[in-house]
Scaffold this motif. Structure first.
Motif, PDB file in Angstrom:
ATOM      1  N   GLN A 119      -2.501  -7.378   1.237  1.00  0.00           N
ATOM      2  CA  GLN A 119      -3.635  -6.954   0.423  1.00  0.00           C
ATOM      3  C   GLN A 119      -3.116  -5.811  -0.447  1.00  0.00           C
ATOM      4  N   THR A 120      -3.279  -5.929  -1.739  1.00  0.00           N
ATOM      5  CA  THR A 120      -2.556  -5.055  -2.661  1.00  0.00           C
ATOM      6  C   THR A 120      -2.714  -3.574  -2.323  1.00  0.00           C
ATOM      7  N   ILE A 121      -3.936  -3.145  -2.039  1.00  0.00           N
ATOM      8  CA  ILE A 121      -4.168  -1.713  -1.808  1.00  0.00           C
ATOM      9  C   ILE A 121      -3.485  -1.200  -0.541  1.00  0.00           C
ATOM     10  N   ASP A 122      -3.168  -2.091   0.400  1.00  0.00           N
ATOM     11  CA  ASP A 122      -2.489  -1.658   1.635  1.00  0.00           C
ATOM     12  C   ASP A 122      -1.164  -0.976   1.339  1.00  0.00           C
ATOM     13  N   ILE A 141      -0.280  -0.185  -2.182  1.00  0.00           N
ATOM     14  CA  ILE A 141      -0.426   0.656  -3.375  1.00  0.00           C
ATOM     15  C   ILE A 141      -1.080   1.993  -3.048  1.00  0.00           C
ATOM     16  N   GLY A 142      -2.027   2.015  -2.117  1.00  0.00           N
ATOM     17  CA  GLY A 142      -2.639   3.290  -1.724  1.00  0.00           C
ATOM     18  C   GLY A 142      -1.578   4.276  -1.251  1.00  0.00           C
ATOM     19  N   THR A 149      -3.530 -10.031  -3.432  1.00  0.00           N
ATOM     20  CA  THR A 149      -4.974 -10.115  -3.660  1.00  0.00           C
ATOM     21  C   THR A 149      -5.315  -9.709  -5.092  1.00  0.00           C
ATOM     22  N   ALA A 150      -6.498 -10.118  -5.560  1.00  0.00           N
ATOM     23  CA  ALA A 150      -6.999  -9.809  -6.903  1.00  0.00           C
ATOM     24  C   ALA A 150      -6.090 -10.378  -7.989  1.00  0.00           C
ATOM     25  N   ASN A 151      -5.409 -11.479  -7.643  1.00  0.00           N
ATOM     26  CA  ASN A 151      -4.554 -12.174  -8.618  1.00  0.00           C
ATOM     27  C   ASN A 151      -3.439 -11.285  -9.154  1.00  0.00           C
ATOM     28  N   VAL A 152      -3.028 -10.324  -8.359  1.00  0.00           N
ATOM     29  CA  VAL A 152      -1.922  -9.441  -8.735  1.00  0.00           C
ATOM     30  C   VAL A 152      -0.607 -10.169  -8.474  1.00  0.00           C
ATOM     31  N   ARG A 153       0.226 -10.258  -9.510  1.00  0.00           N
ATOM     32  CA  ARG A 153       1.560 -10.867  -9.343  1.00  0.00           C
ATOM     33  C   ARG A 153       2.611  -9.795  -9.552  1.00  0.00           C
ATOM     34  N   LEU A 154       3.312  -9.495  -8.454  1.00  0.00           N
ATOM     35  CA  LEU A 154       4.256  -8.378  -8.446  1.00  0.00           C
ATOM     36  C   LEU A 154       5.681  -8.908  -8.471  1.00  0.00           C
ATOM     37  N   LEU A 155       6.522  -8.265  -9.269  1.00  0.00           N
ATOM     38  CA  LEU A 155       7.938  -8.630  -9.305  1.00  0.00           C
ATOM     39  C   LEU A 155       8.711  -7.785  -8.296  1.00  0.00           C
ATOM     40  N   ILE A 199      -2.962   2.606  -8.477  1.00  0.00           N
ATOM     41  CA  ILE A 199      -4.170   2.605  -7.647  1.00  0.00           C
ATOM     42  C   ILE A 199      -5.454   2.685  -8.478  1.00  0.00           C
ATOM     43  N   ILE A 231      -5.959  -1.006  -8.821  1.00  0.00           N
ATOM     44  CA  ILE A 231      -5.890  -1.767  -7.566  1.00  0.00           C
ATOM     45  C   ILE A 231      -7.000  -1.359  -6.601  1.00  0.00           C
ATOM     46  N   ASP A 242      -9.372  -4.315  -5.421  1.00  0.00           N
ATOM     47  CA  ASP A 242      -9.369  -4.785  -4.033  1.00  0.00           C
ATOM     48  C   ASP A 242     -10.715  -4.576  -3.346  1.00  0.00           C
ATOM     49  N   PHE A 301      -9.975 -12.967 -11.414  1.00  0.00           N
ATOM     50  CA  PHE A 301      -9.325 -11.768 -11.942  1.00  0.00           C
ATOM     51  C   PHE A 301      -8.262 -12.115 -12.980  1.00  0.00           C
ATOM     52  N   ARG A 353       6.123  -3.404 -10.730  1.00  0.00           N
ATOM     53  CA  ARG A 353       6.227  -4.218 -11.955  1.00  0.00           C
ATOM     54  C   ARG A 353       5.285  -5.403 -11.828  1.00  0.00           C
TER      55      ARG A 353
END
Lengths: 225, 225
Positions: free
Chosen positions: A14-17, A19-20, A69-75, B16, B19, B23, B56, B73
């Motif tokens: 989950q992205t915020i896990d 990114i927070g 999550t939230a359609n975030v695509r991370l490289l 954040i 995100i 989220d 999203f 990224r």
């Protein structure tokens, strides 16, 4: 001293896990704080010297992007095979119903912990990590909605319903915001209150302690104390 | 009814800032909640019907990745030219010392607002958006560390030091966590407390109201009330 090397394992969390916690650290970083001190912003004088010298790595098995999550695509910035030696590794929480830890990620986690480096997990990250064996016999926590599931799936772990748990070099937190609280505690302990207060103010973040109570008096509350 | 179309503009924001809000919404989404209800997790019966049907989009000028804080990224999912019609647009906060809004992004924001769609900003996002003119004469807020800078840079905006401000179809918040609080309020108002409580529990998130006081009694506090 060389910069701290901080890695986030790119399981589909989950992205915020991730990114927070990462943005708490990046807000406390020499890179960000030096820019503010150089611009002579109020209260920044002398802060760069106290900030965290840190570099971030996003580690996948390949260099393919990962959809979160939230359609975030991370490289990814690196792979398990090419990642520089890490001081810290963070594992955020994937979908506990669907995710199975890959053998390569399990090996990466085991090696990191065996070298005595610090492992952090947030949300259901501990449940994913448990499959690697590094939590066997350890005290740990997980998103509180999944503590009972964790007890069934990984009964060799001493699961506890706490905001976060530290056992040796492994730090496990509950839900995403408990993970942010855990990192707030880590920053306060290791870098002091000047840096911590700057970070909390910049993010308008009011962290809780390990018992879930506010660390500092409310910044904005007009109704509560 | 068609799913809500929610876009995040890929100015190089603090990760954040976008995100956190995204989220909250993805945790309240039919996609996530349906998976939990189908797995028969406790408390999930009937929840999918109350959840947010939402998609999203991550919008850049091109399909090139954007580097955000903490070495994140992110890949765009679409561009300003190819983005489907949005219901909501979120602009997170870039480095206010360095960032200049591009003409294409400014036009995209102006068109969105002119069509009566909802614009959200978090952190220094309002300062970036102000350059498009859509905040002229409006009440707005920004990360509280930059309110004075905002008054100098965009004196036509009625800047206020509040947790968040709603003026017509434009919602502006202070720092990243105030942005999360603003979205918590939006979810509670539009989707009700069953969904809101699920989201707050899943993220271990204790949102504050517009005055900075806790919305709900503490979930975990043992020291405070």
């Amino acid at each position: 001293m060389a910069p701290l090397q901080f890695g986030a394992l790119m399981i589909p969390y989950q992205t915020i896990d991730a990114i927070g916690p990462l943005d708490i650290l990046s807000s406390a970083s020499k890179k960000l704080i030096a820019a503010f001190e150089e611009a002579d912003l109020p209260g920044m004088k002398g802060m760069t010297a106290k900030a965290i010298d840190i570099e971030f790595h996003h580690i996948n098995e390949t260099l393919e992007p990962v959809t979160l999550t939230a359609n975030v695509r991370l490289l990814p910035s690196t792979t398990c095979d090419t990642c520089p030696a890490l001081d810290f590794l963070l594992v955020g929480g994937p979908d506990p119903l669907a995710y199975k830890l890959s053998p390569r990620f399990a090996e990466f986690i085991r090696q990191h912990v065996a070298e005595g480096k610090v492992l952090f997990t947030t949300c259901t990250g501990a449940l994913a990590v448990a499959a690697s064996g590094v939590l066997d016999g350890k005290n740990a926590t997980v998103n509180h909605a999944f503590v009972e599931m964790a007890k069934k799936m990984a009964p060799v772990v001493k699961w506890q319903k706490r905001q976060w748990v530290v056992d040796g070099n492994i730090w496990t937190a509950g839900g995403a915001c408990a993970g942010m609280d855990m990192f707030a505690s880590w920053v306060m302990t290791n870098y002091g209150m000047d840096i911590a207060r700057f970070v909390f103010g910049a993010l308008d973040f009011e962290p809780r302690d390990v018992e879930g109570a506010l660390v500092l008096p409310r910044q904005h509350g007009v109704k509560s104390a």
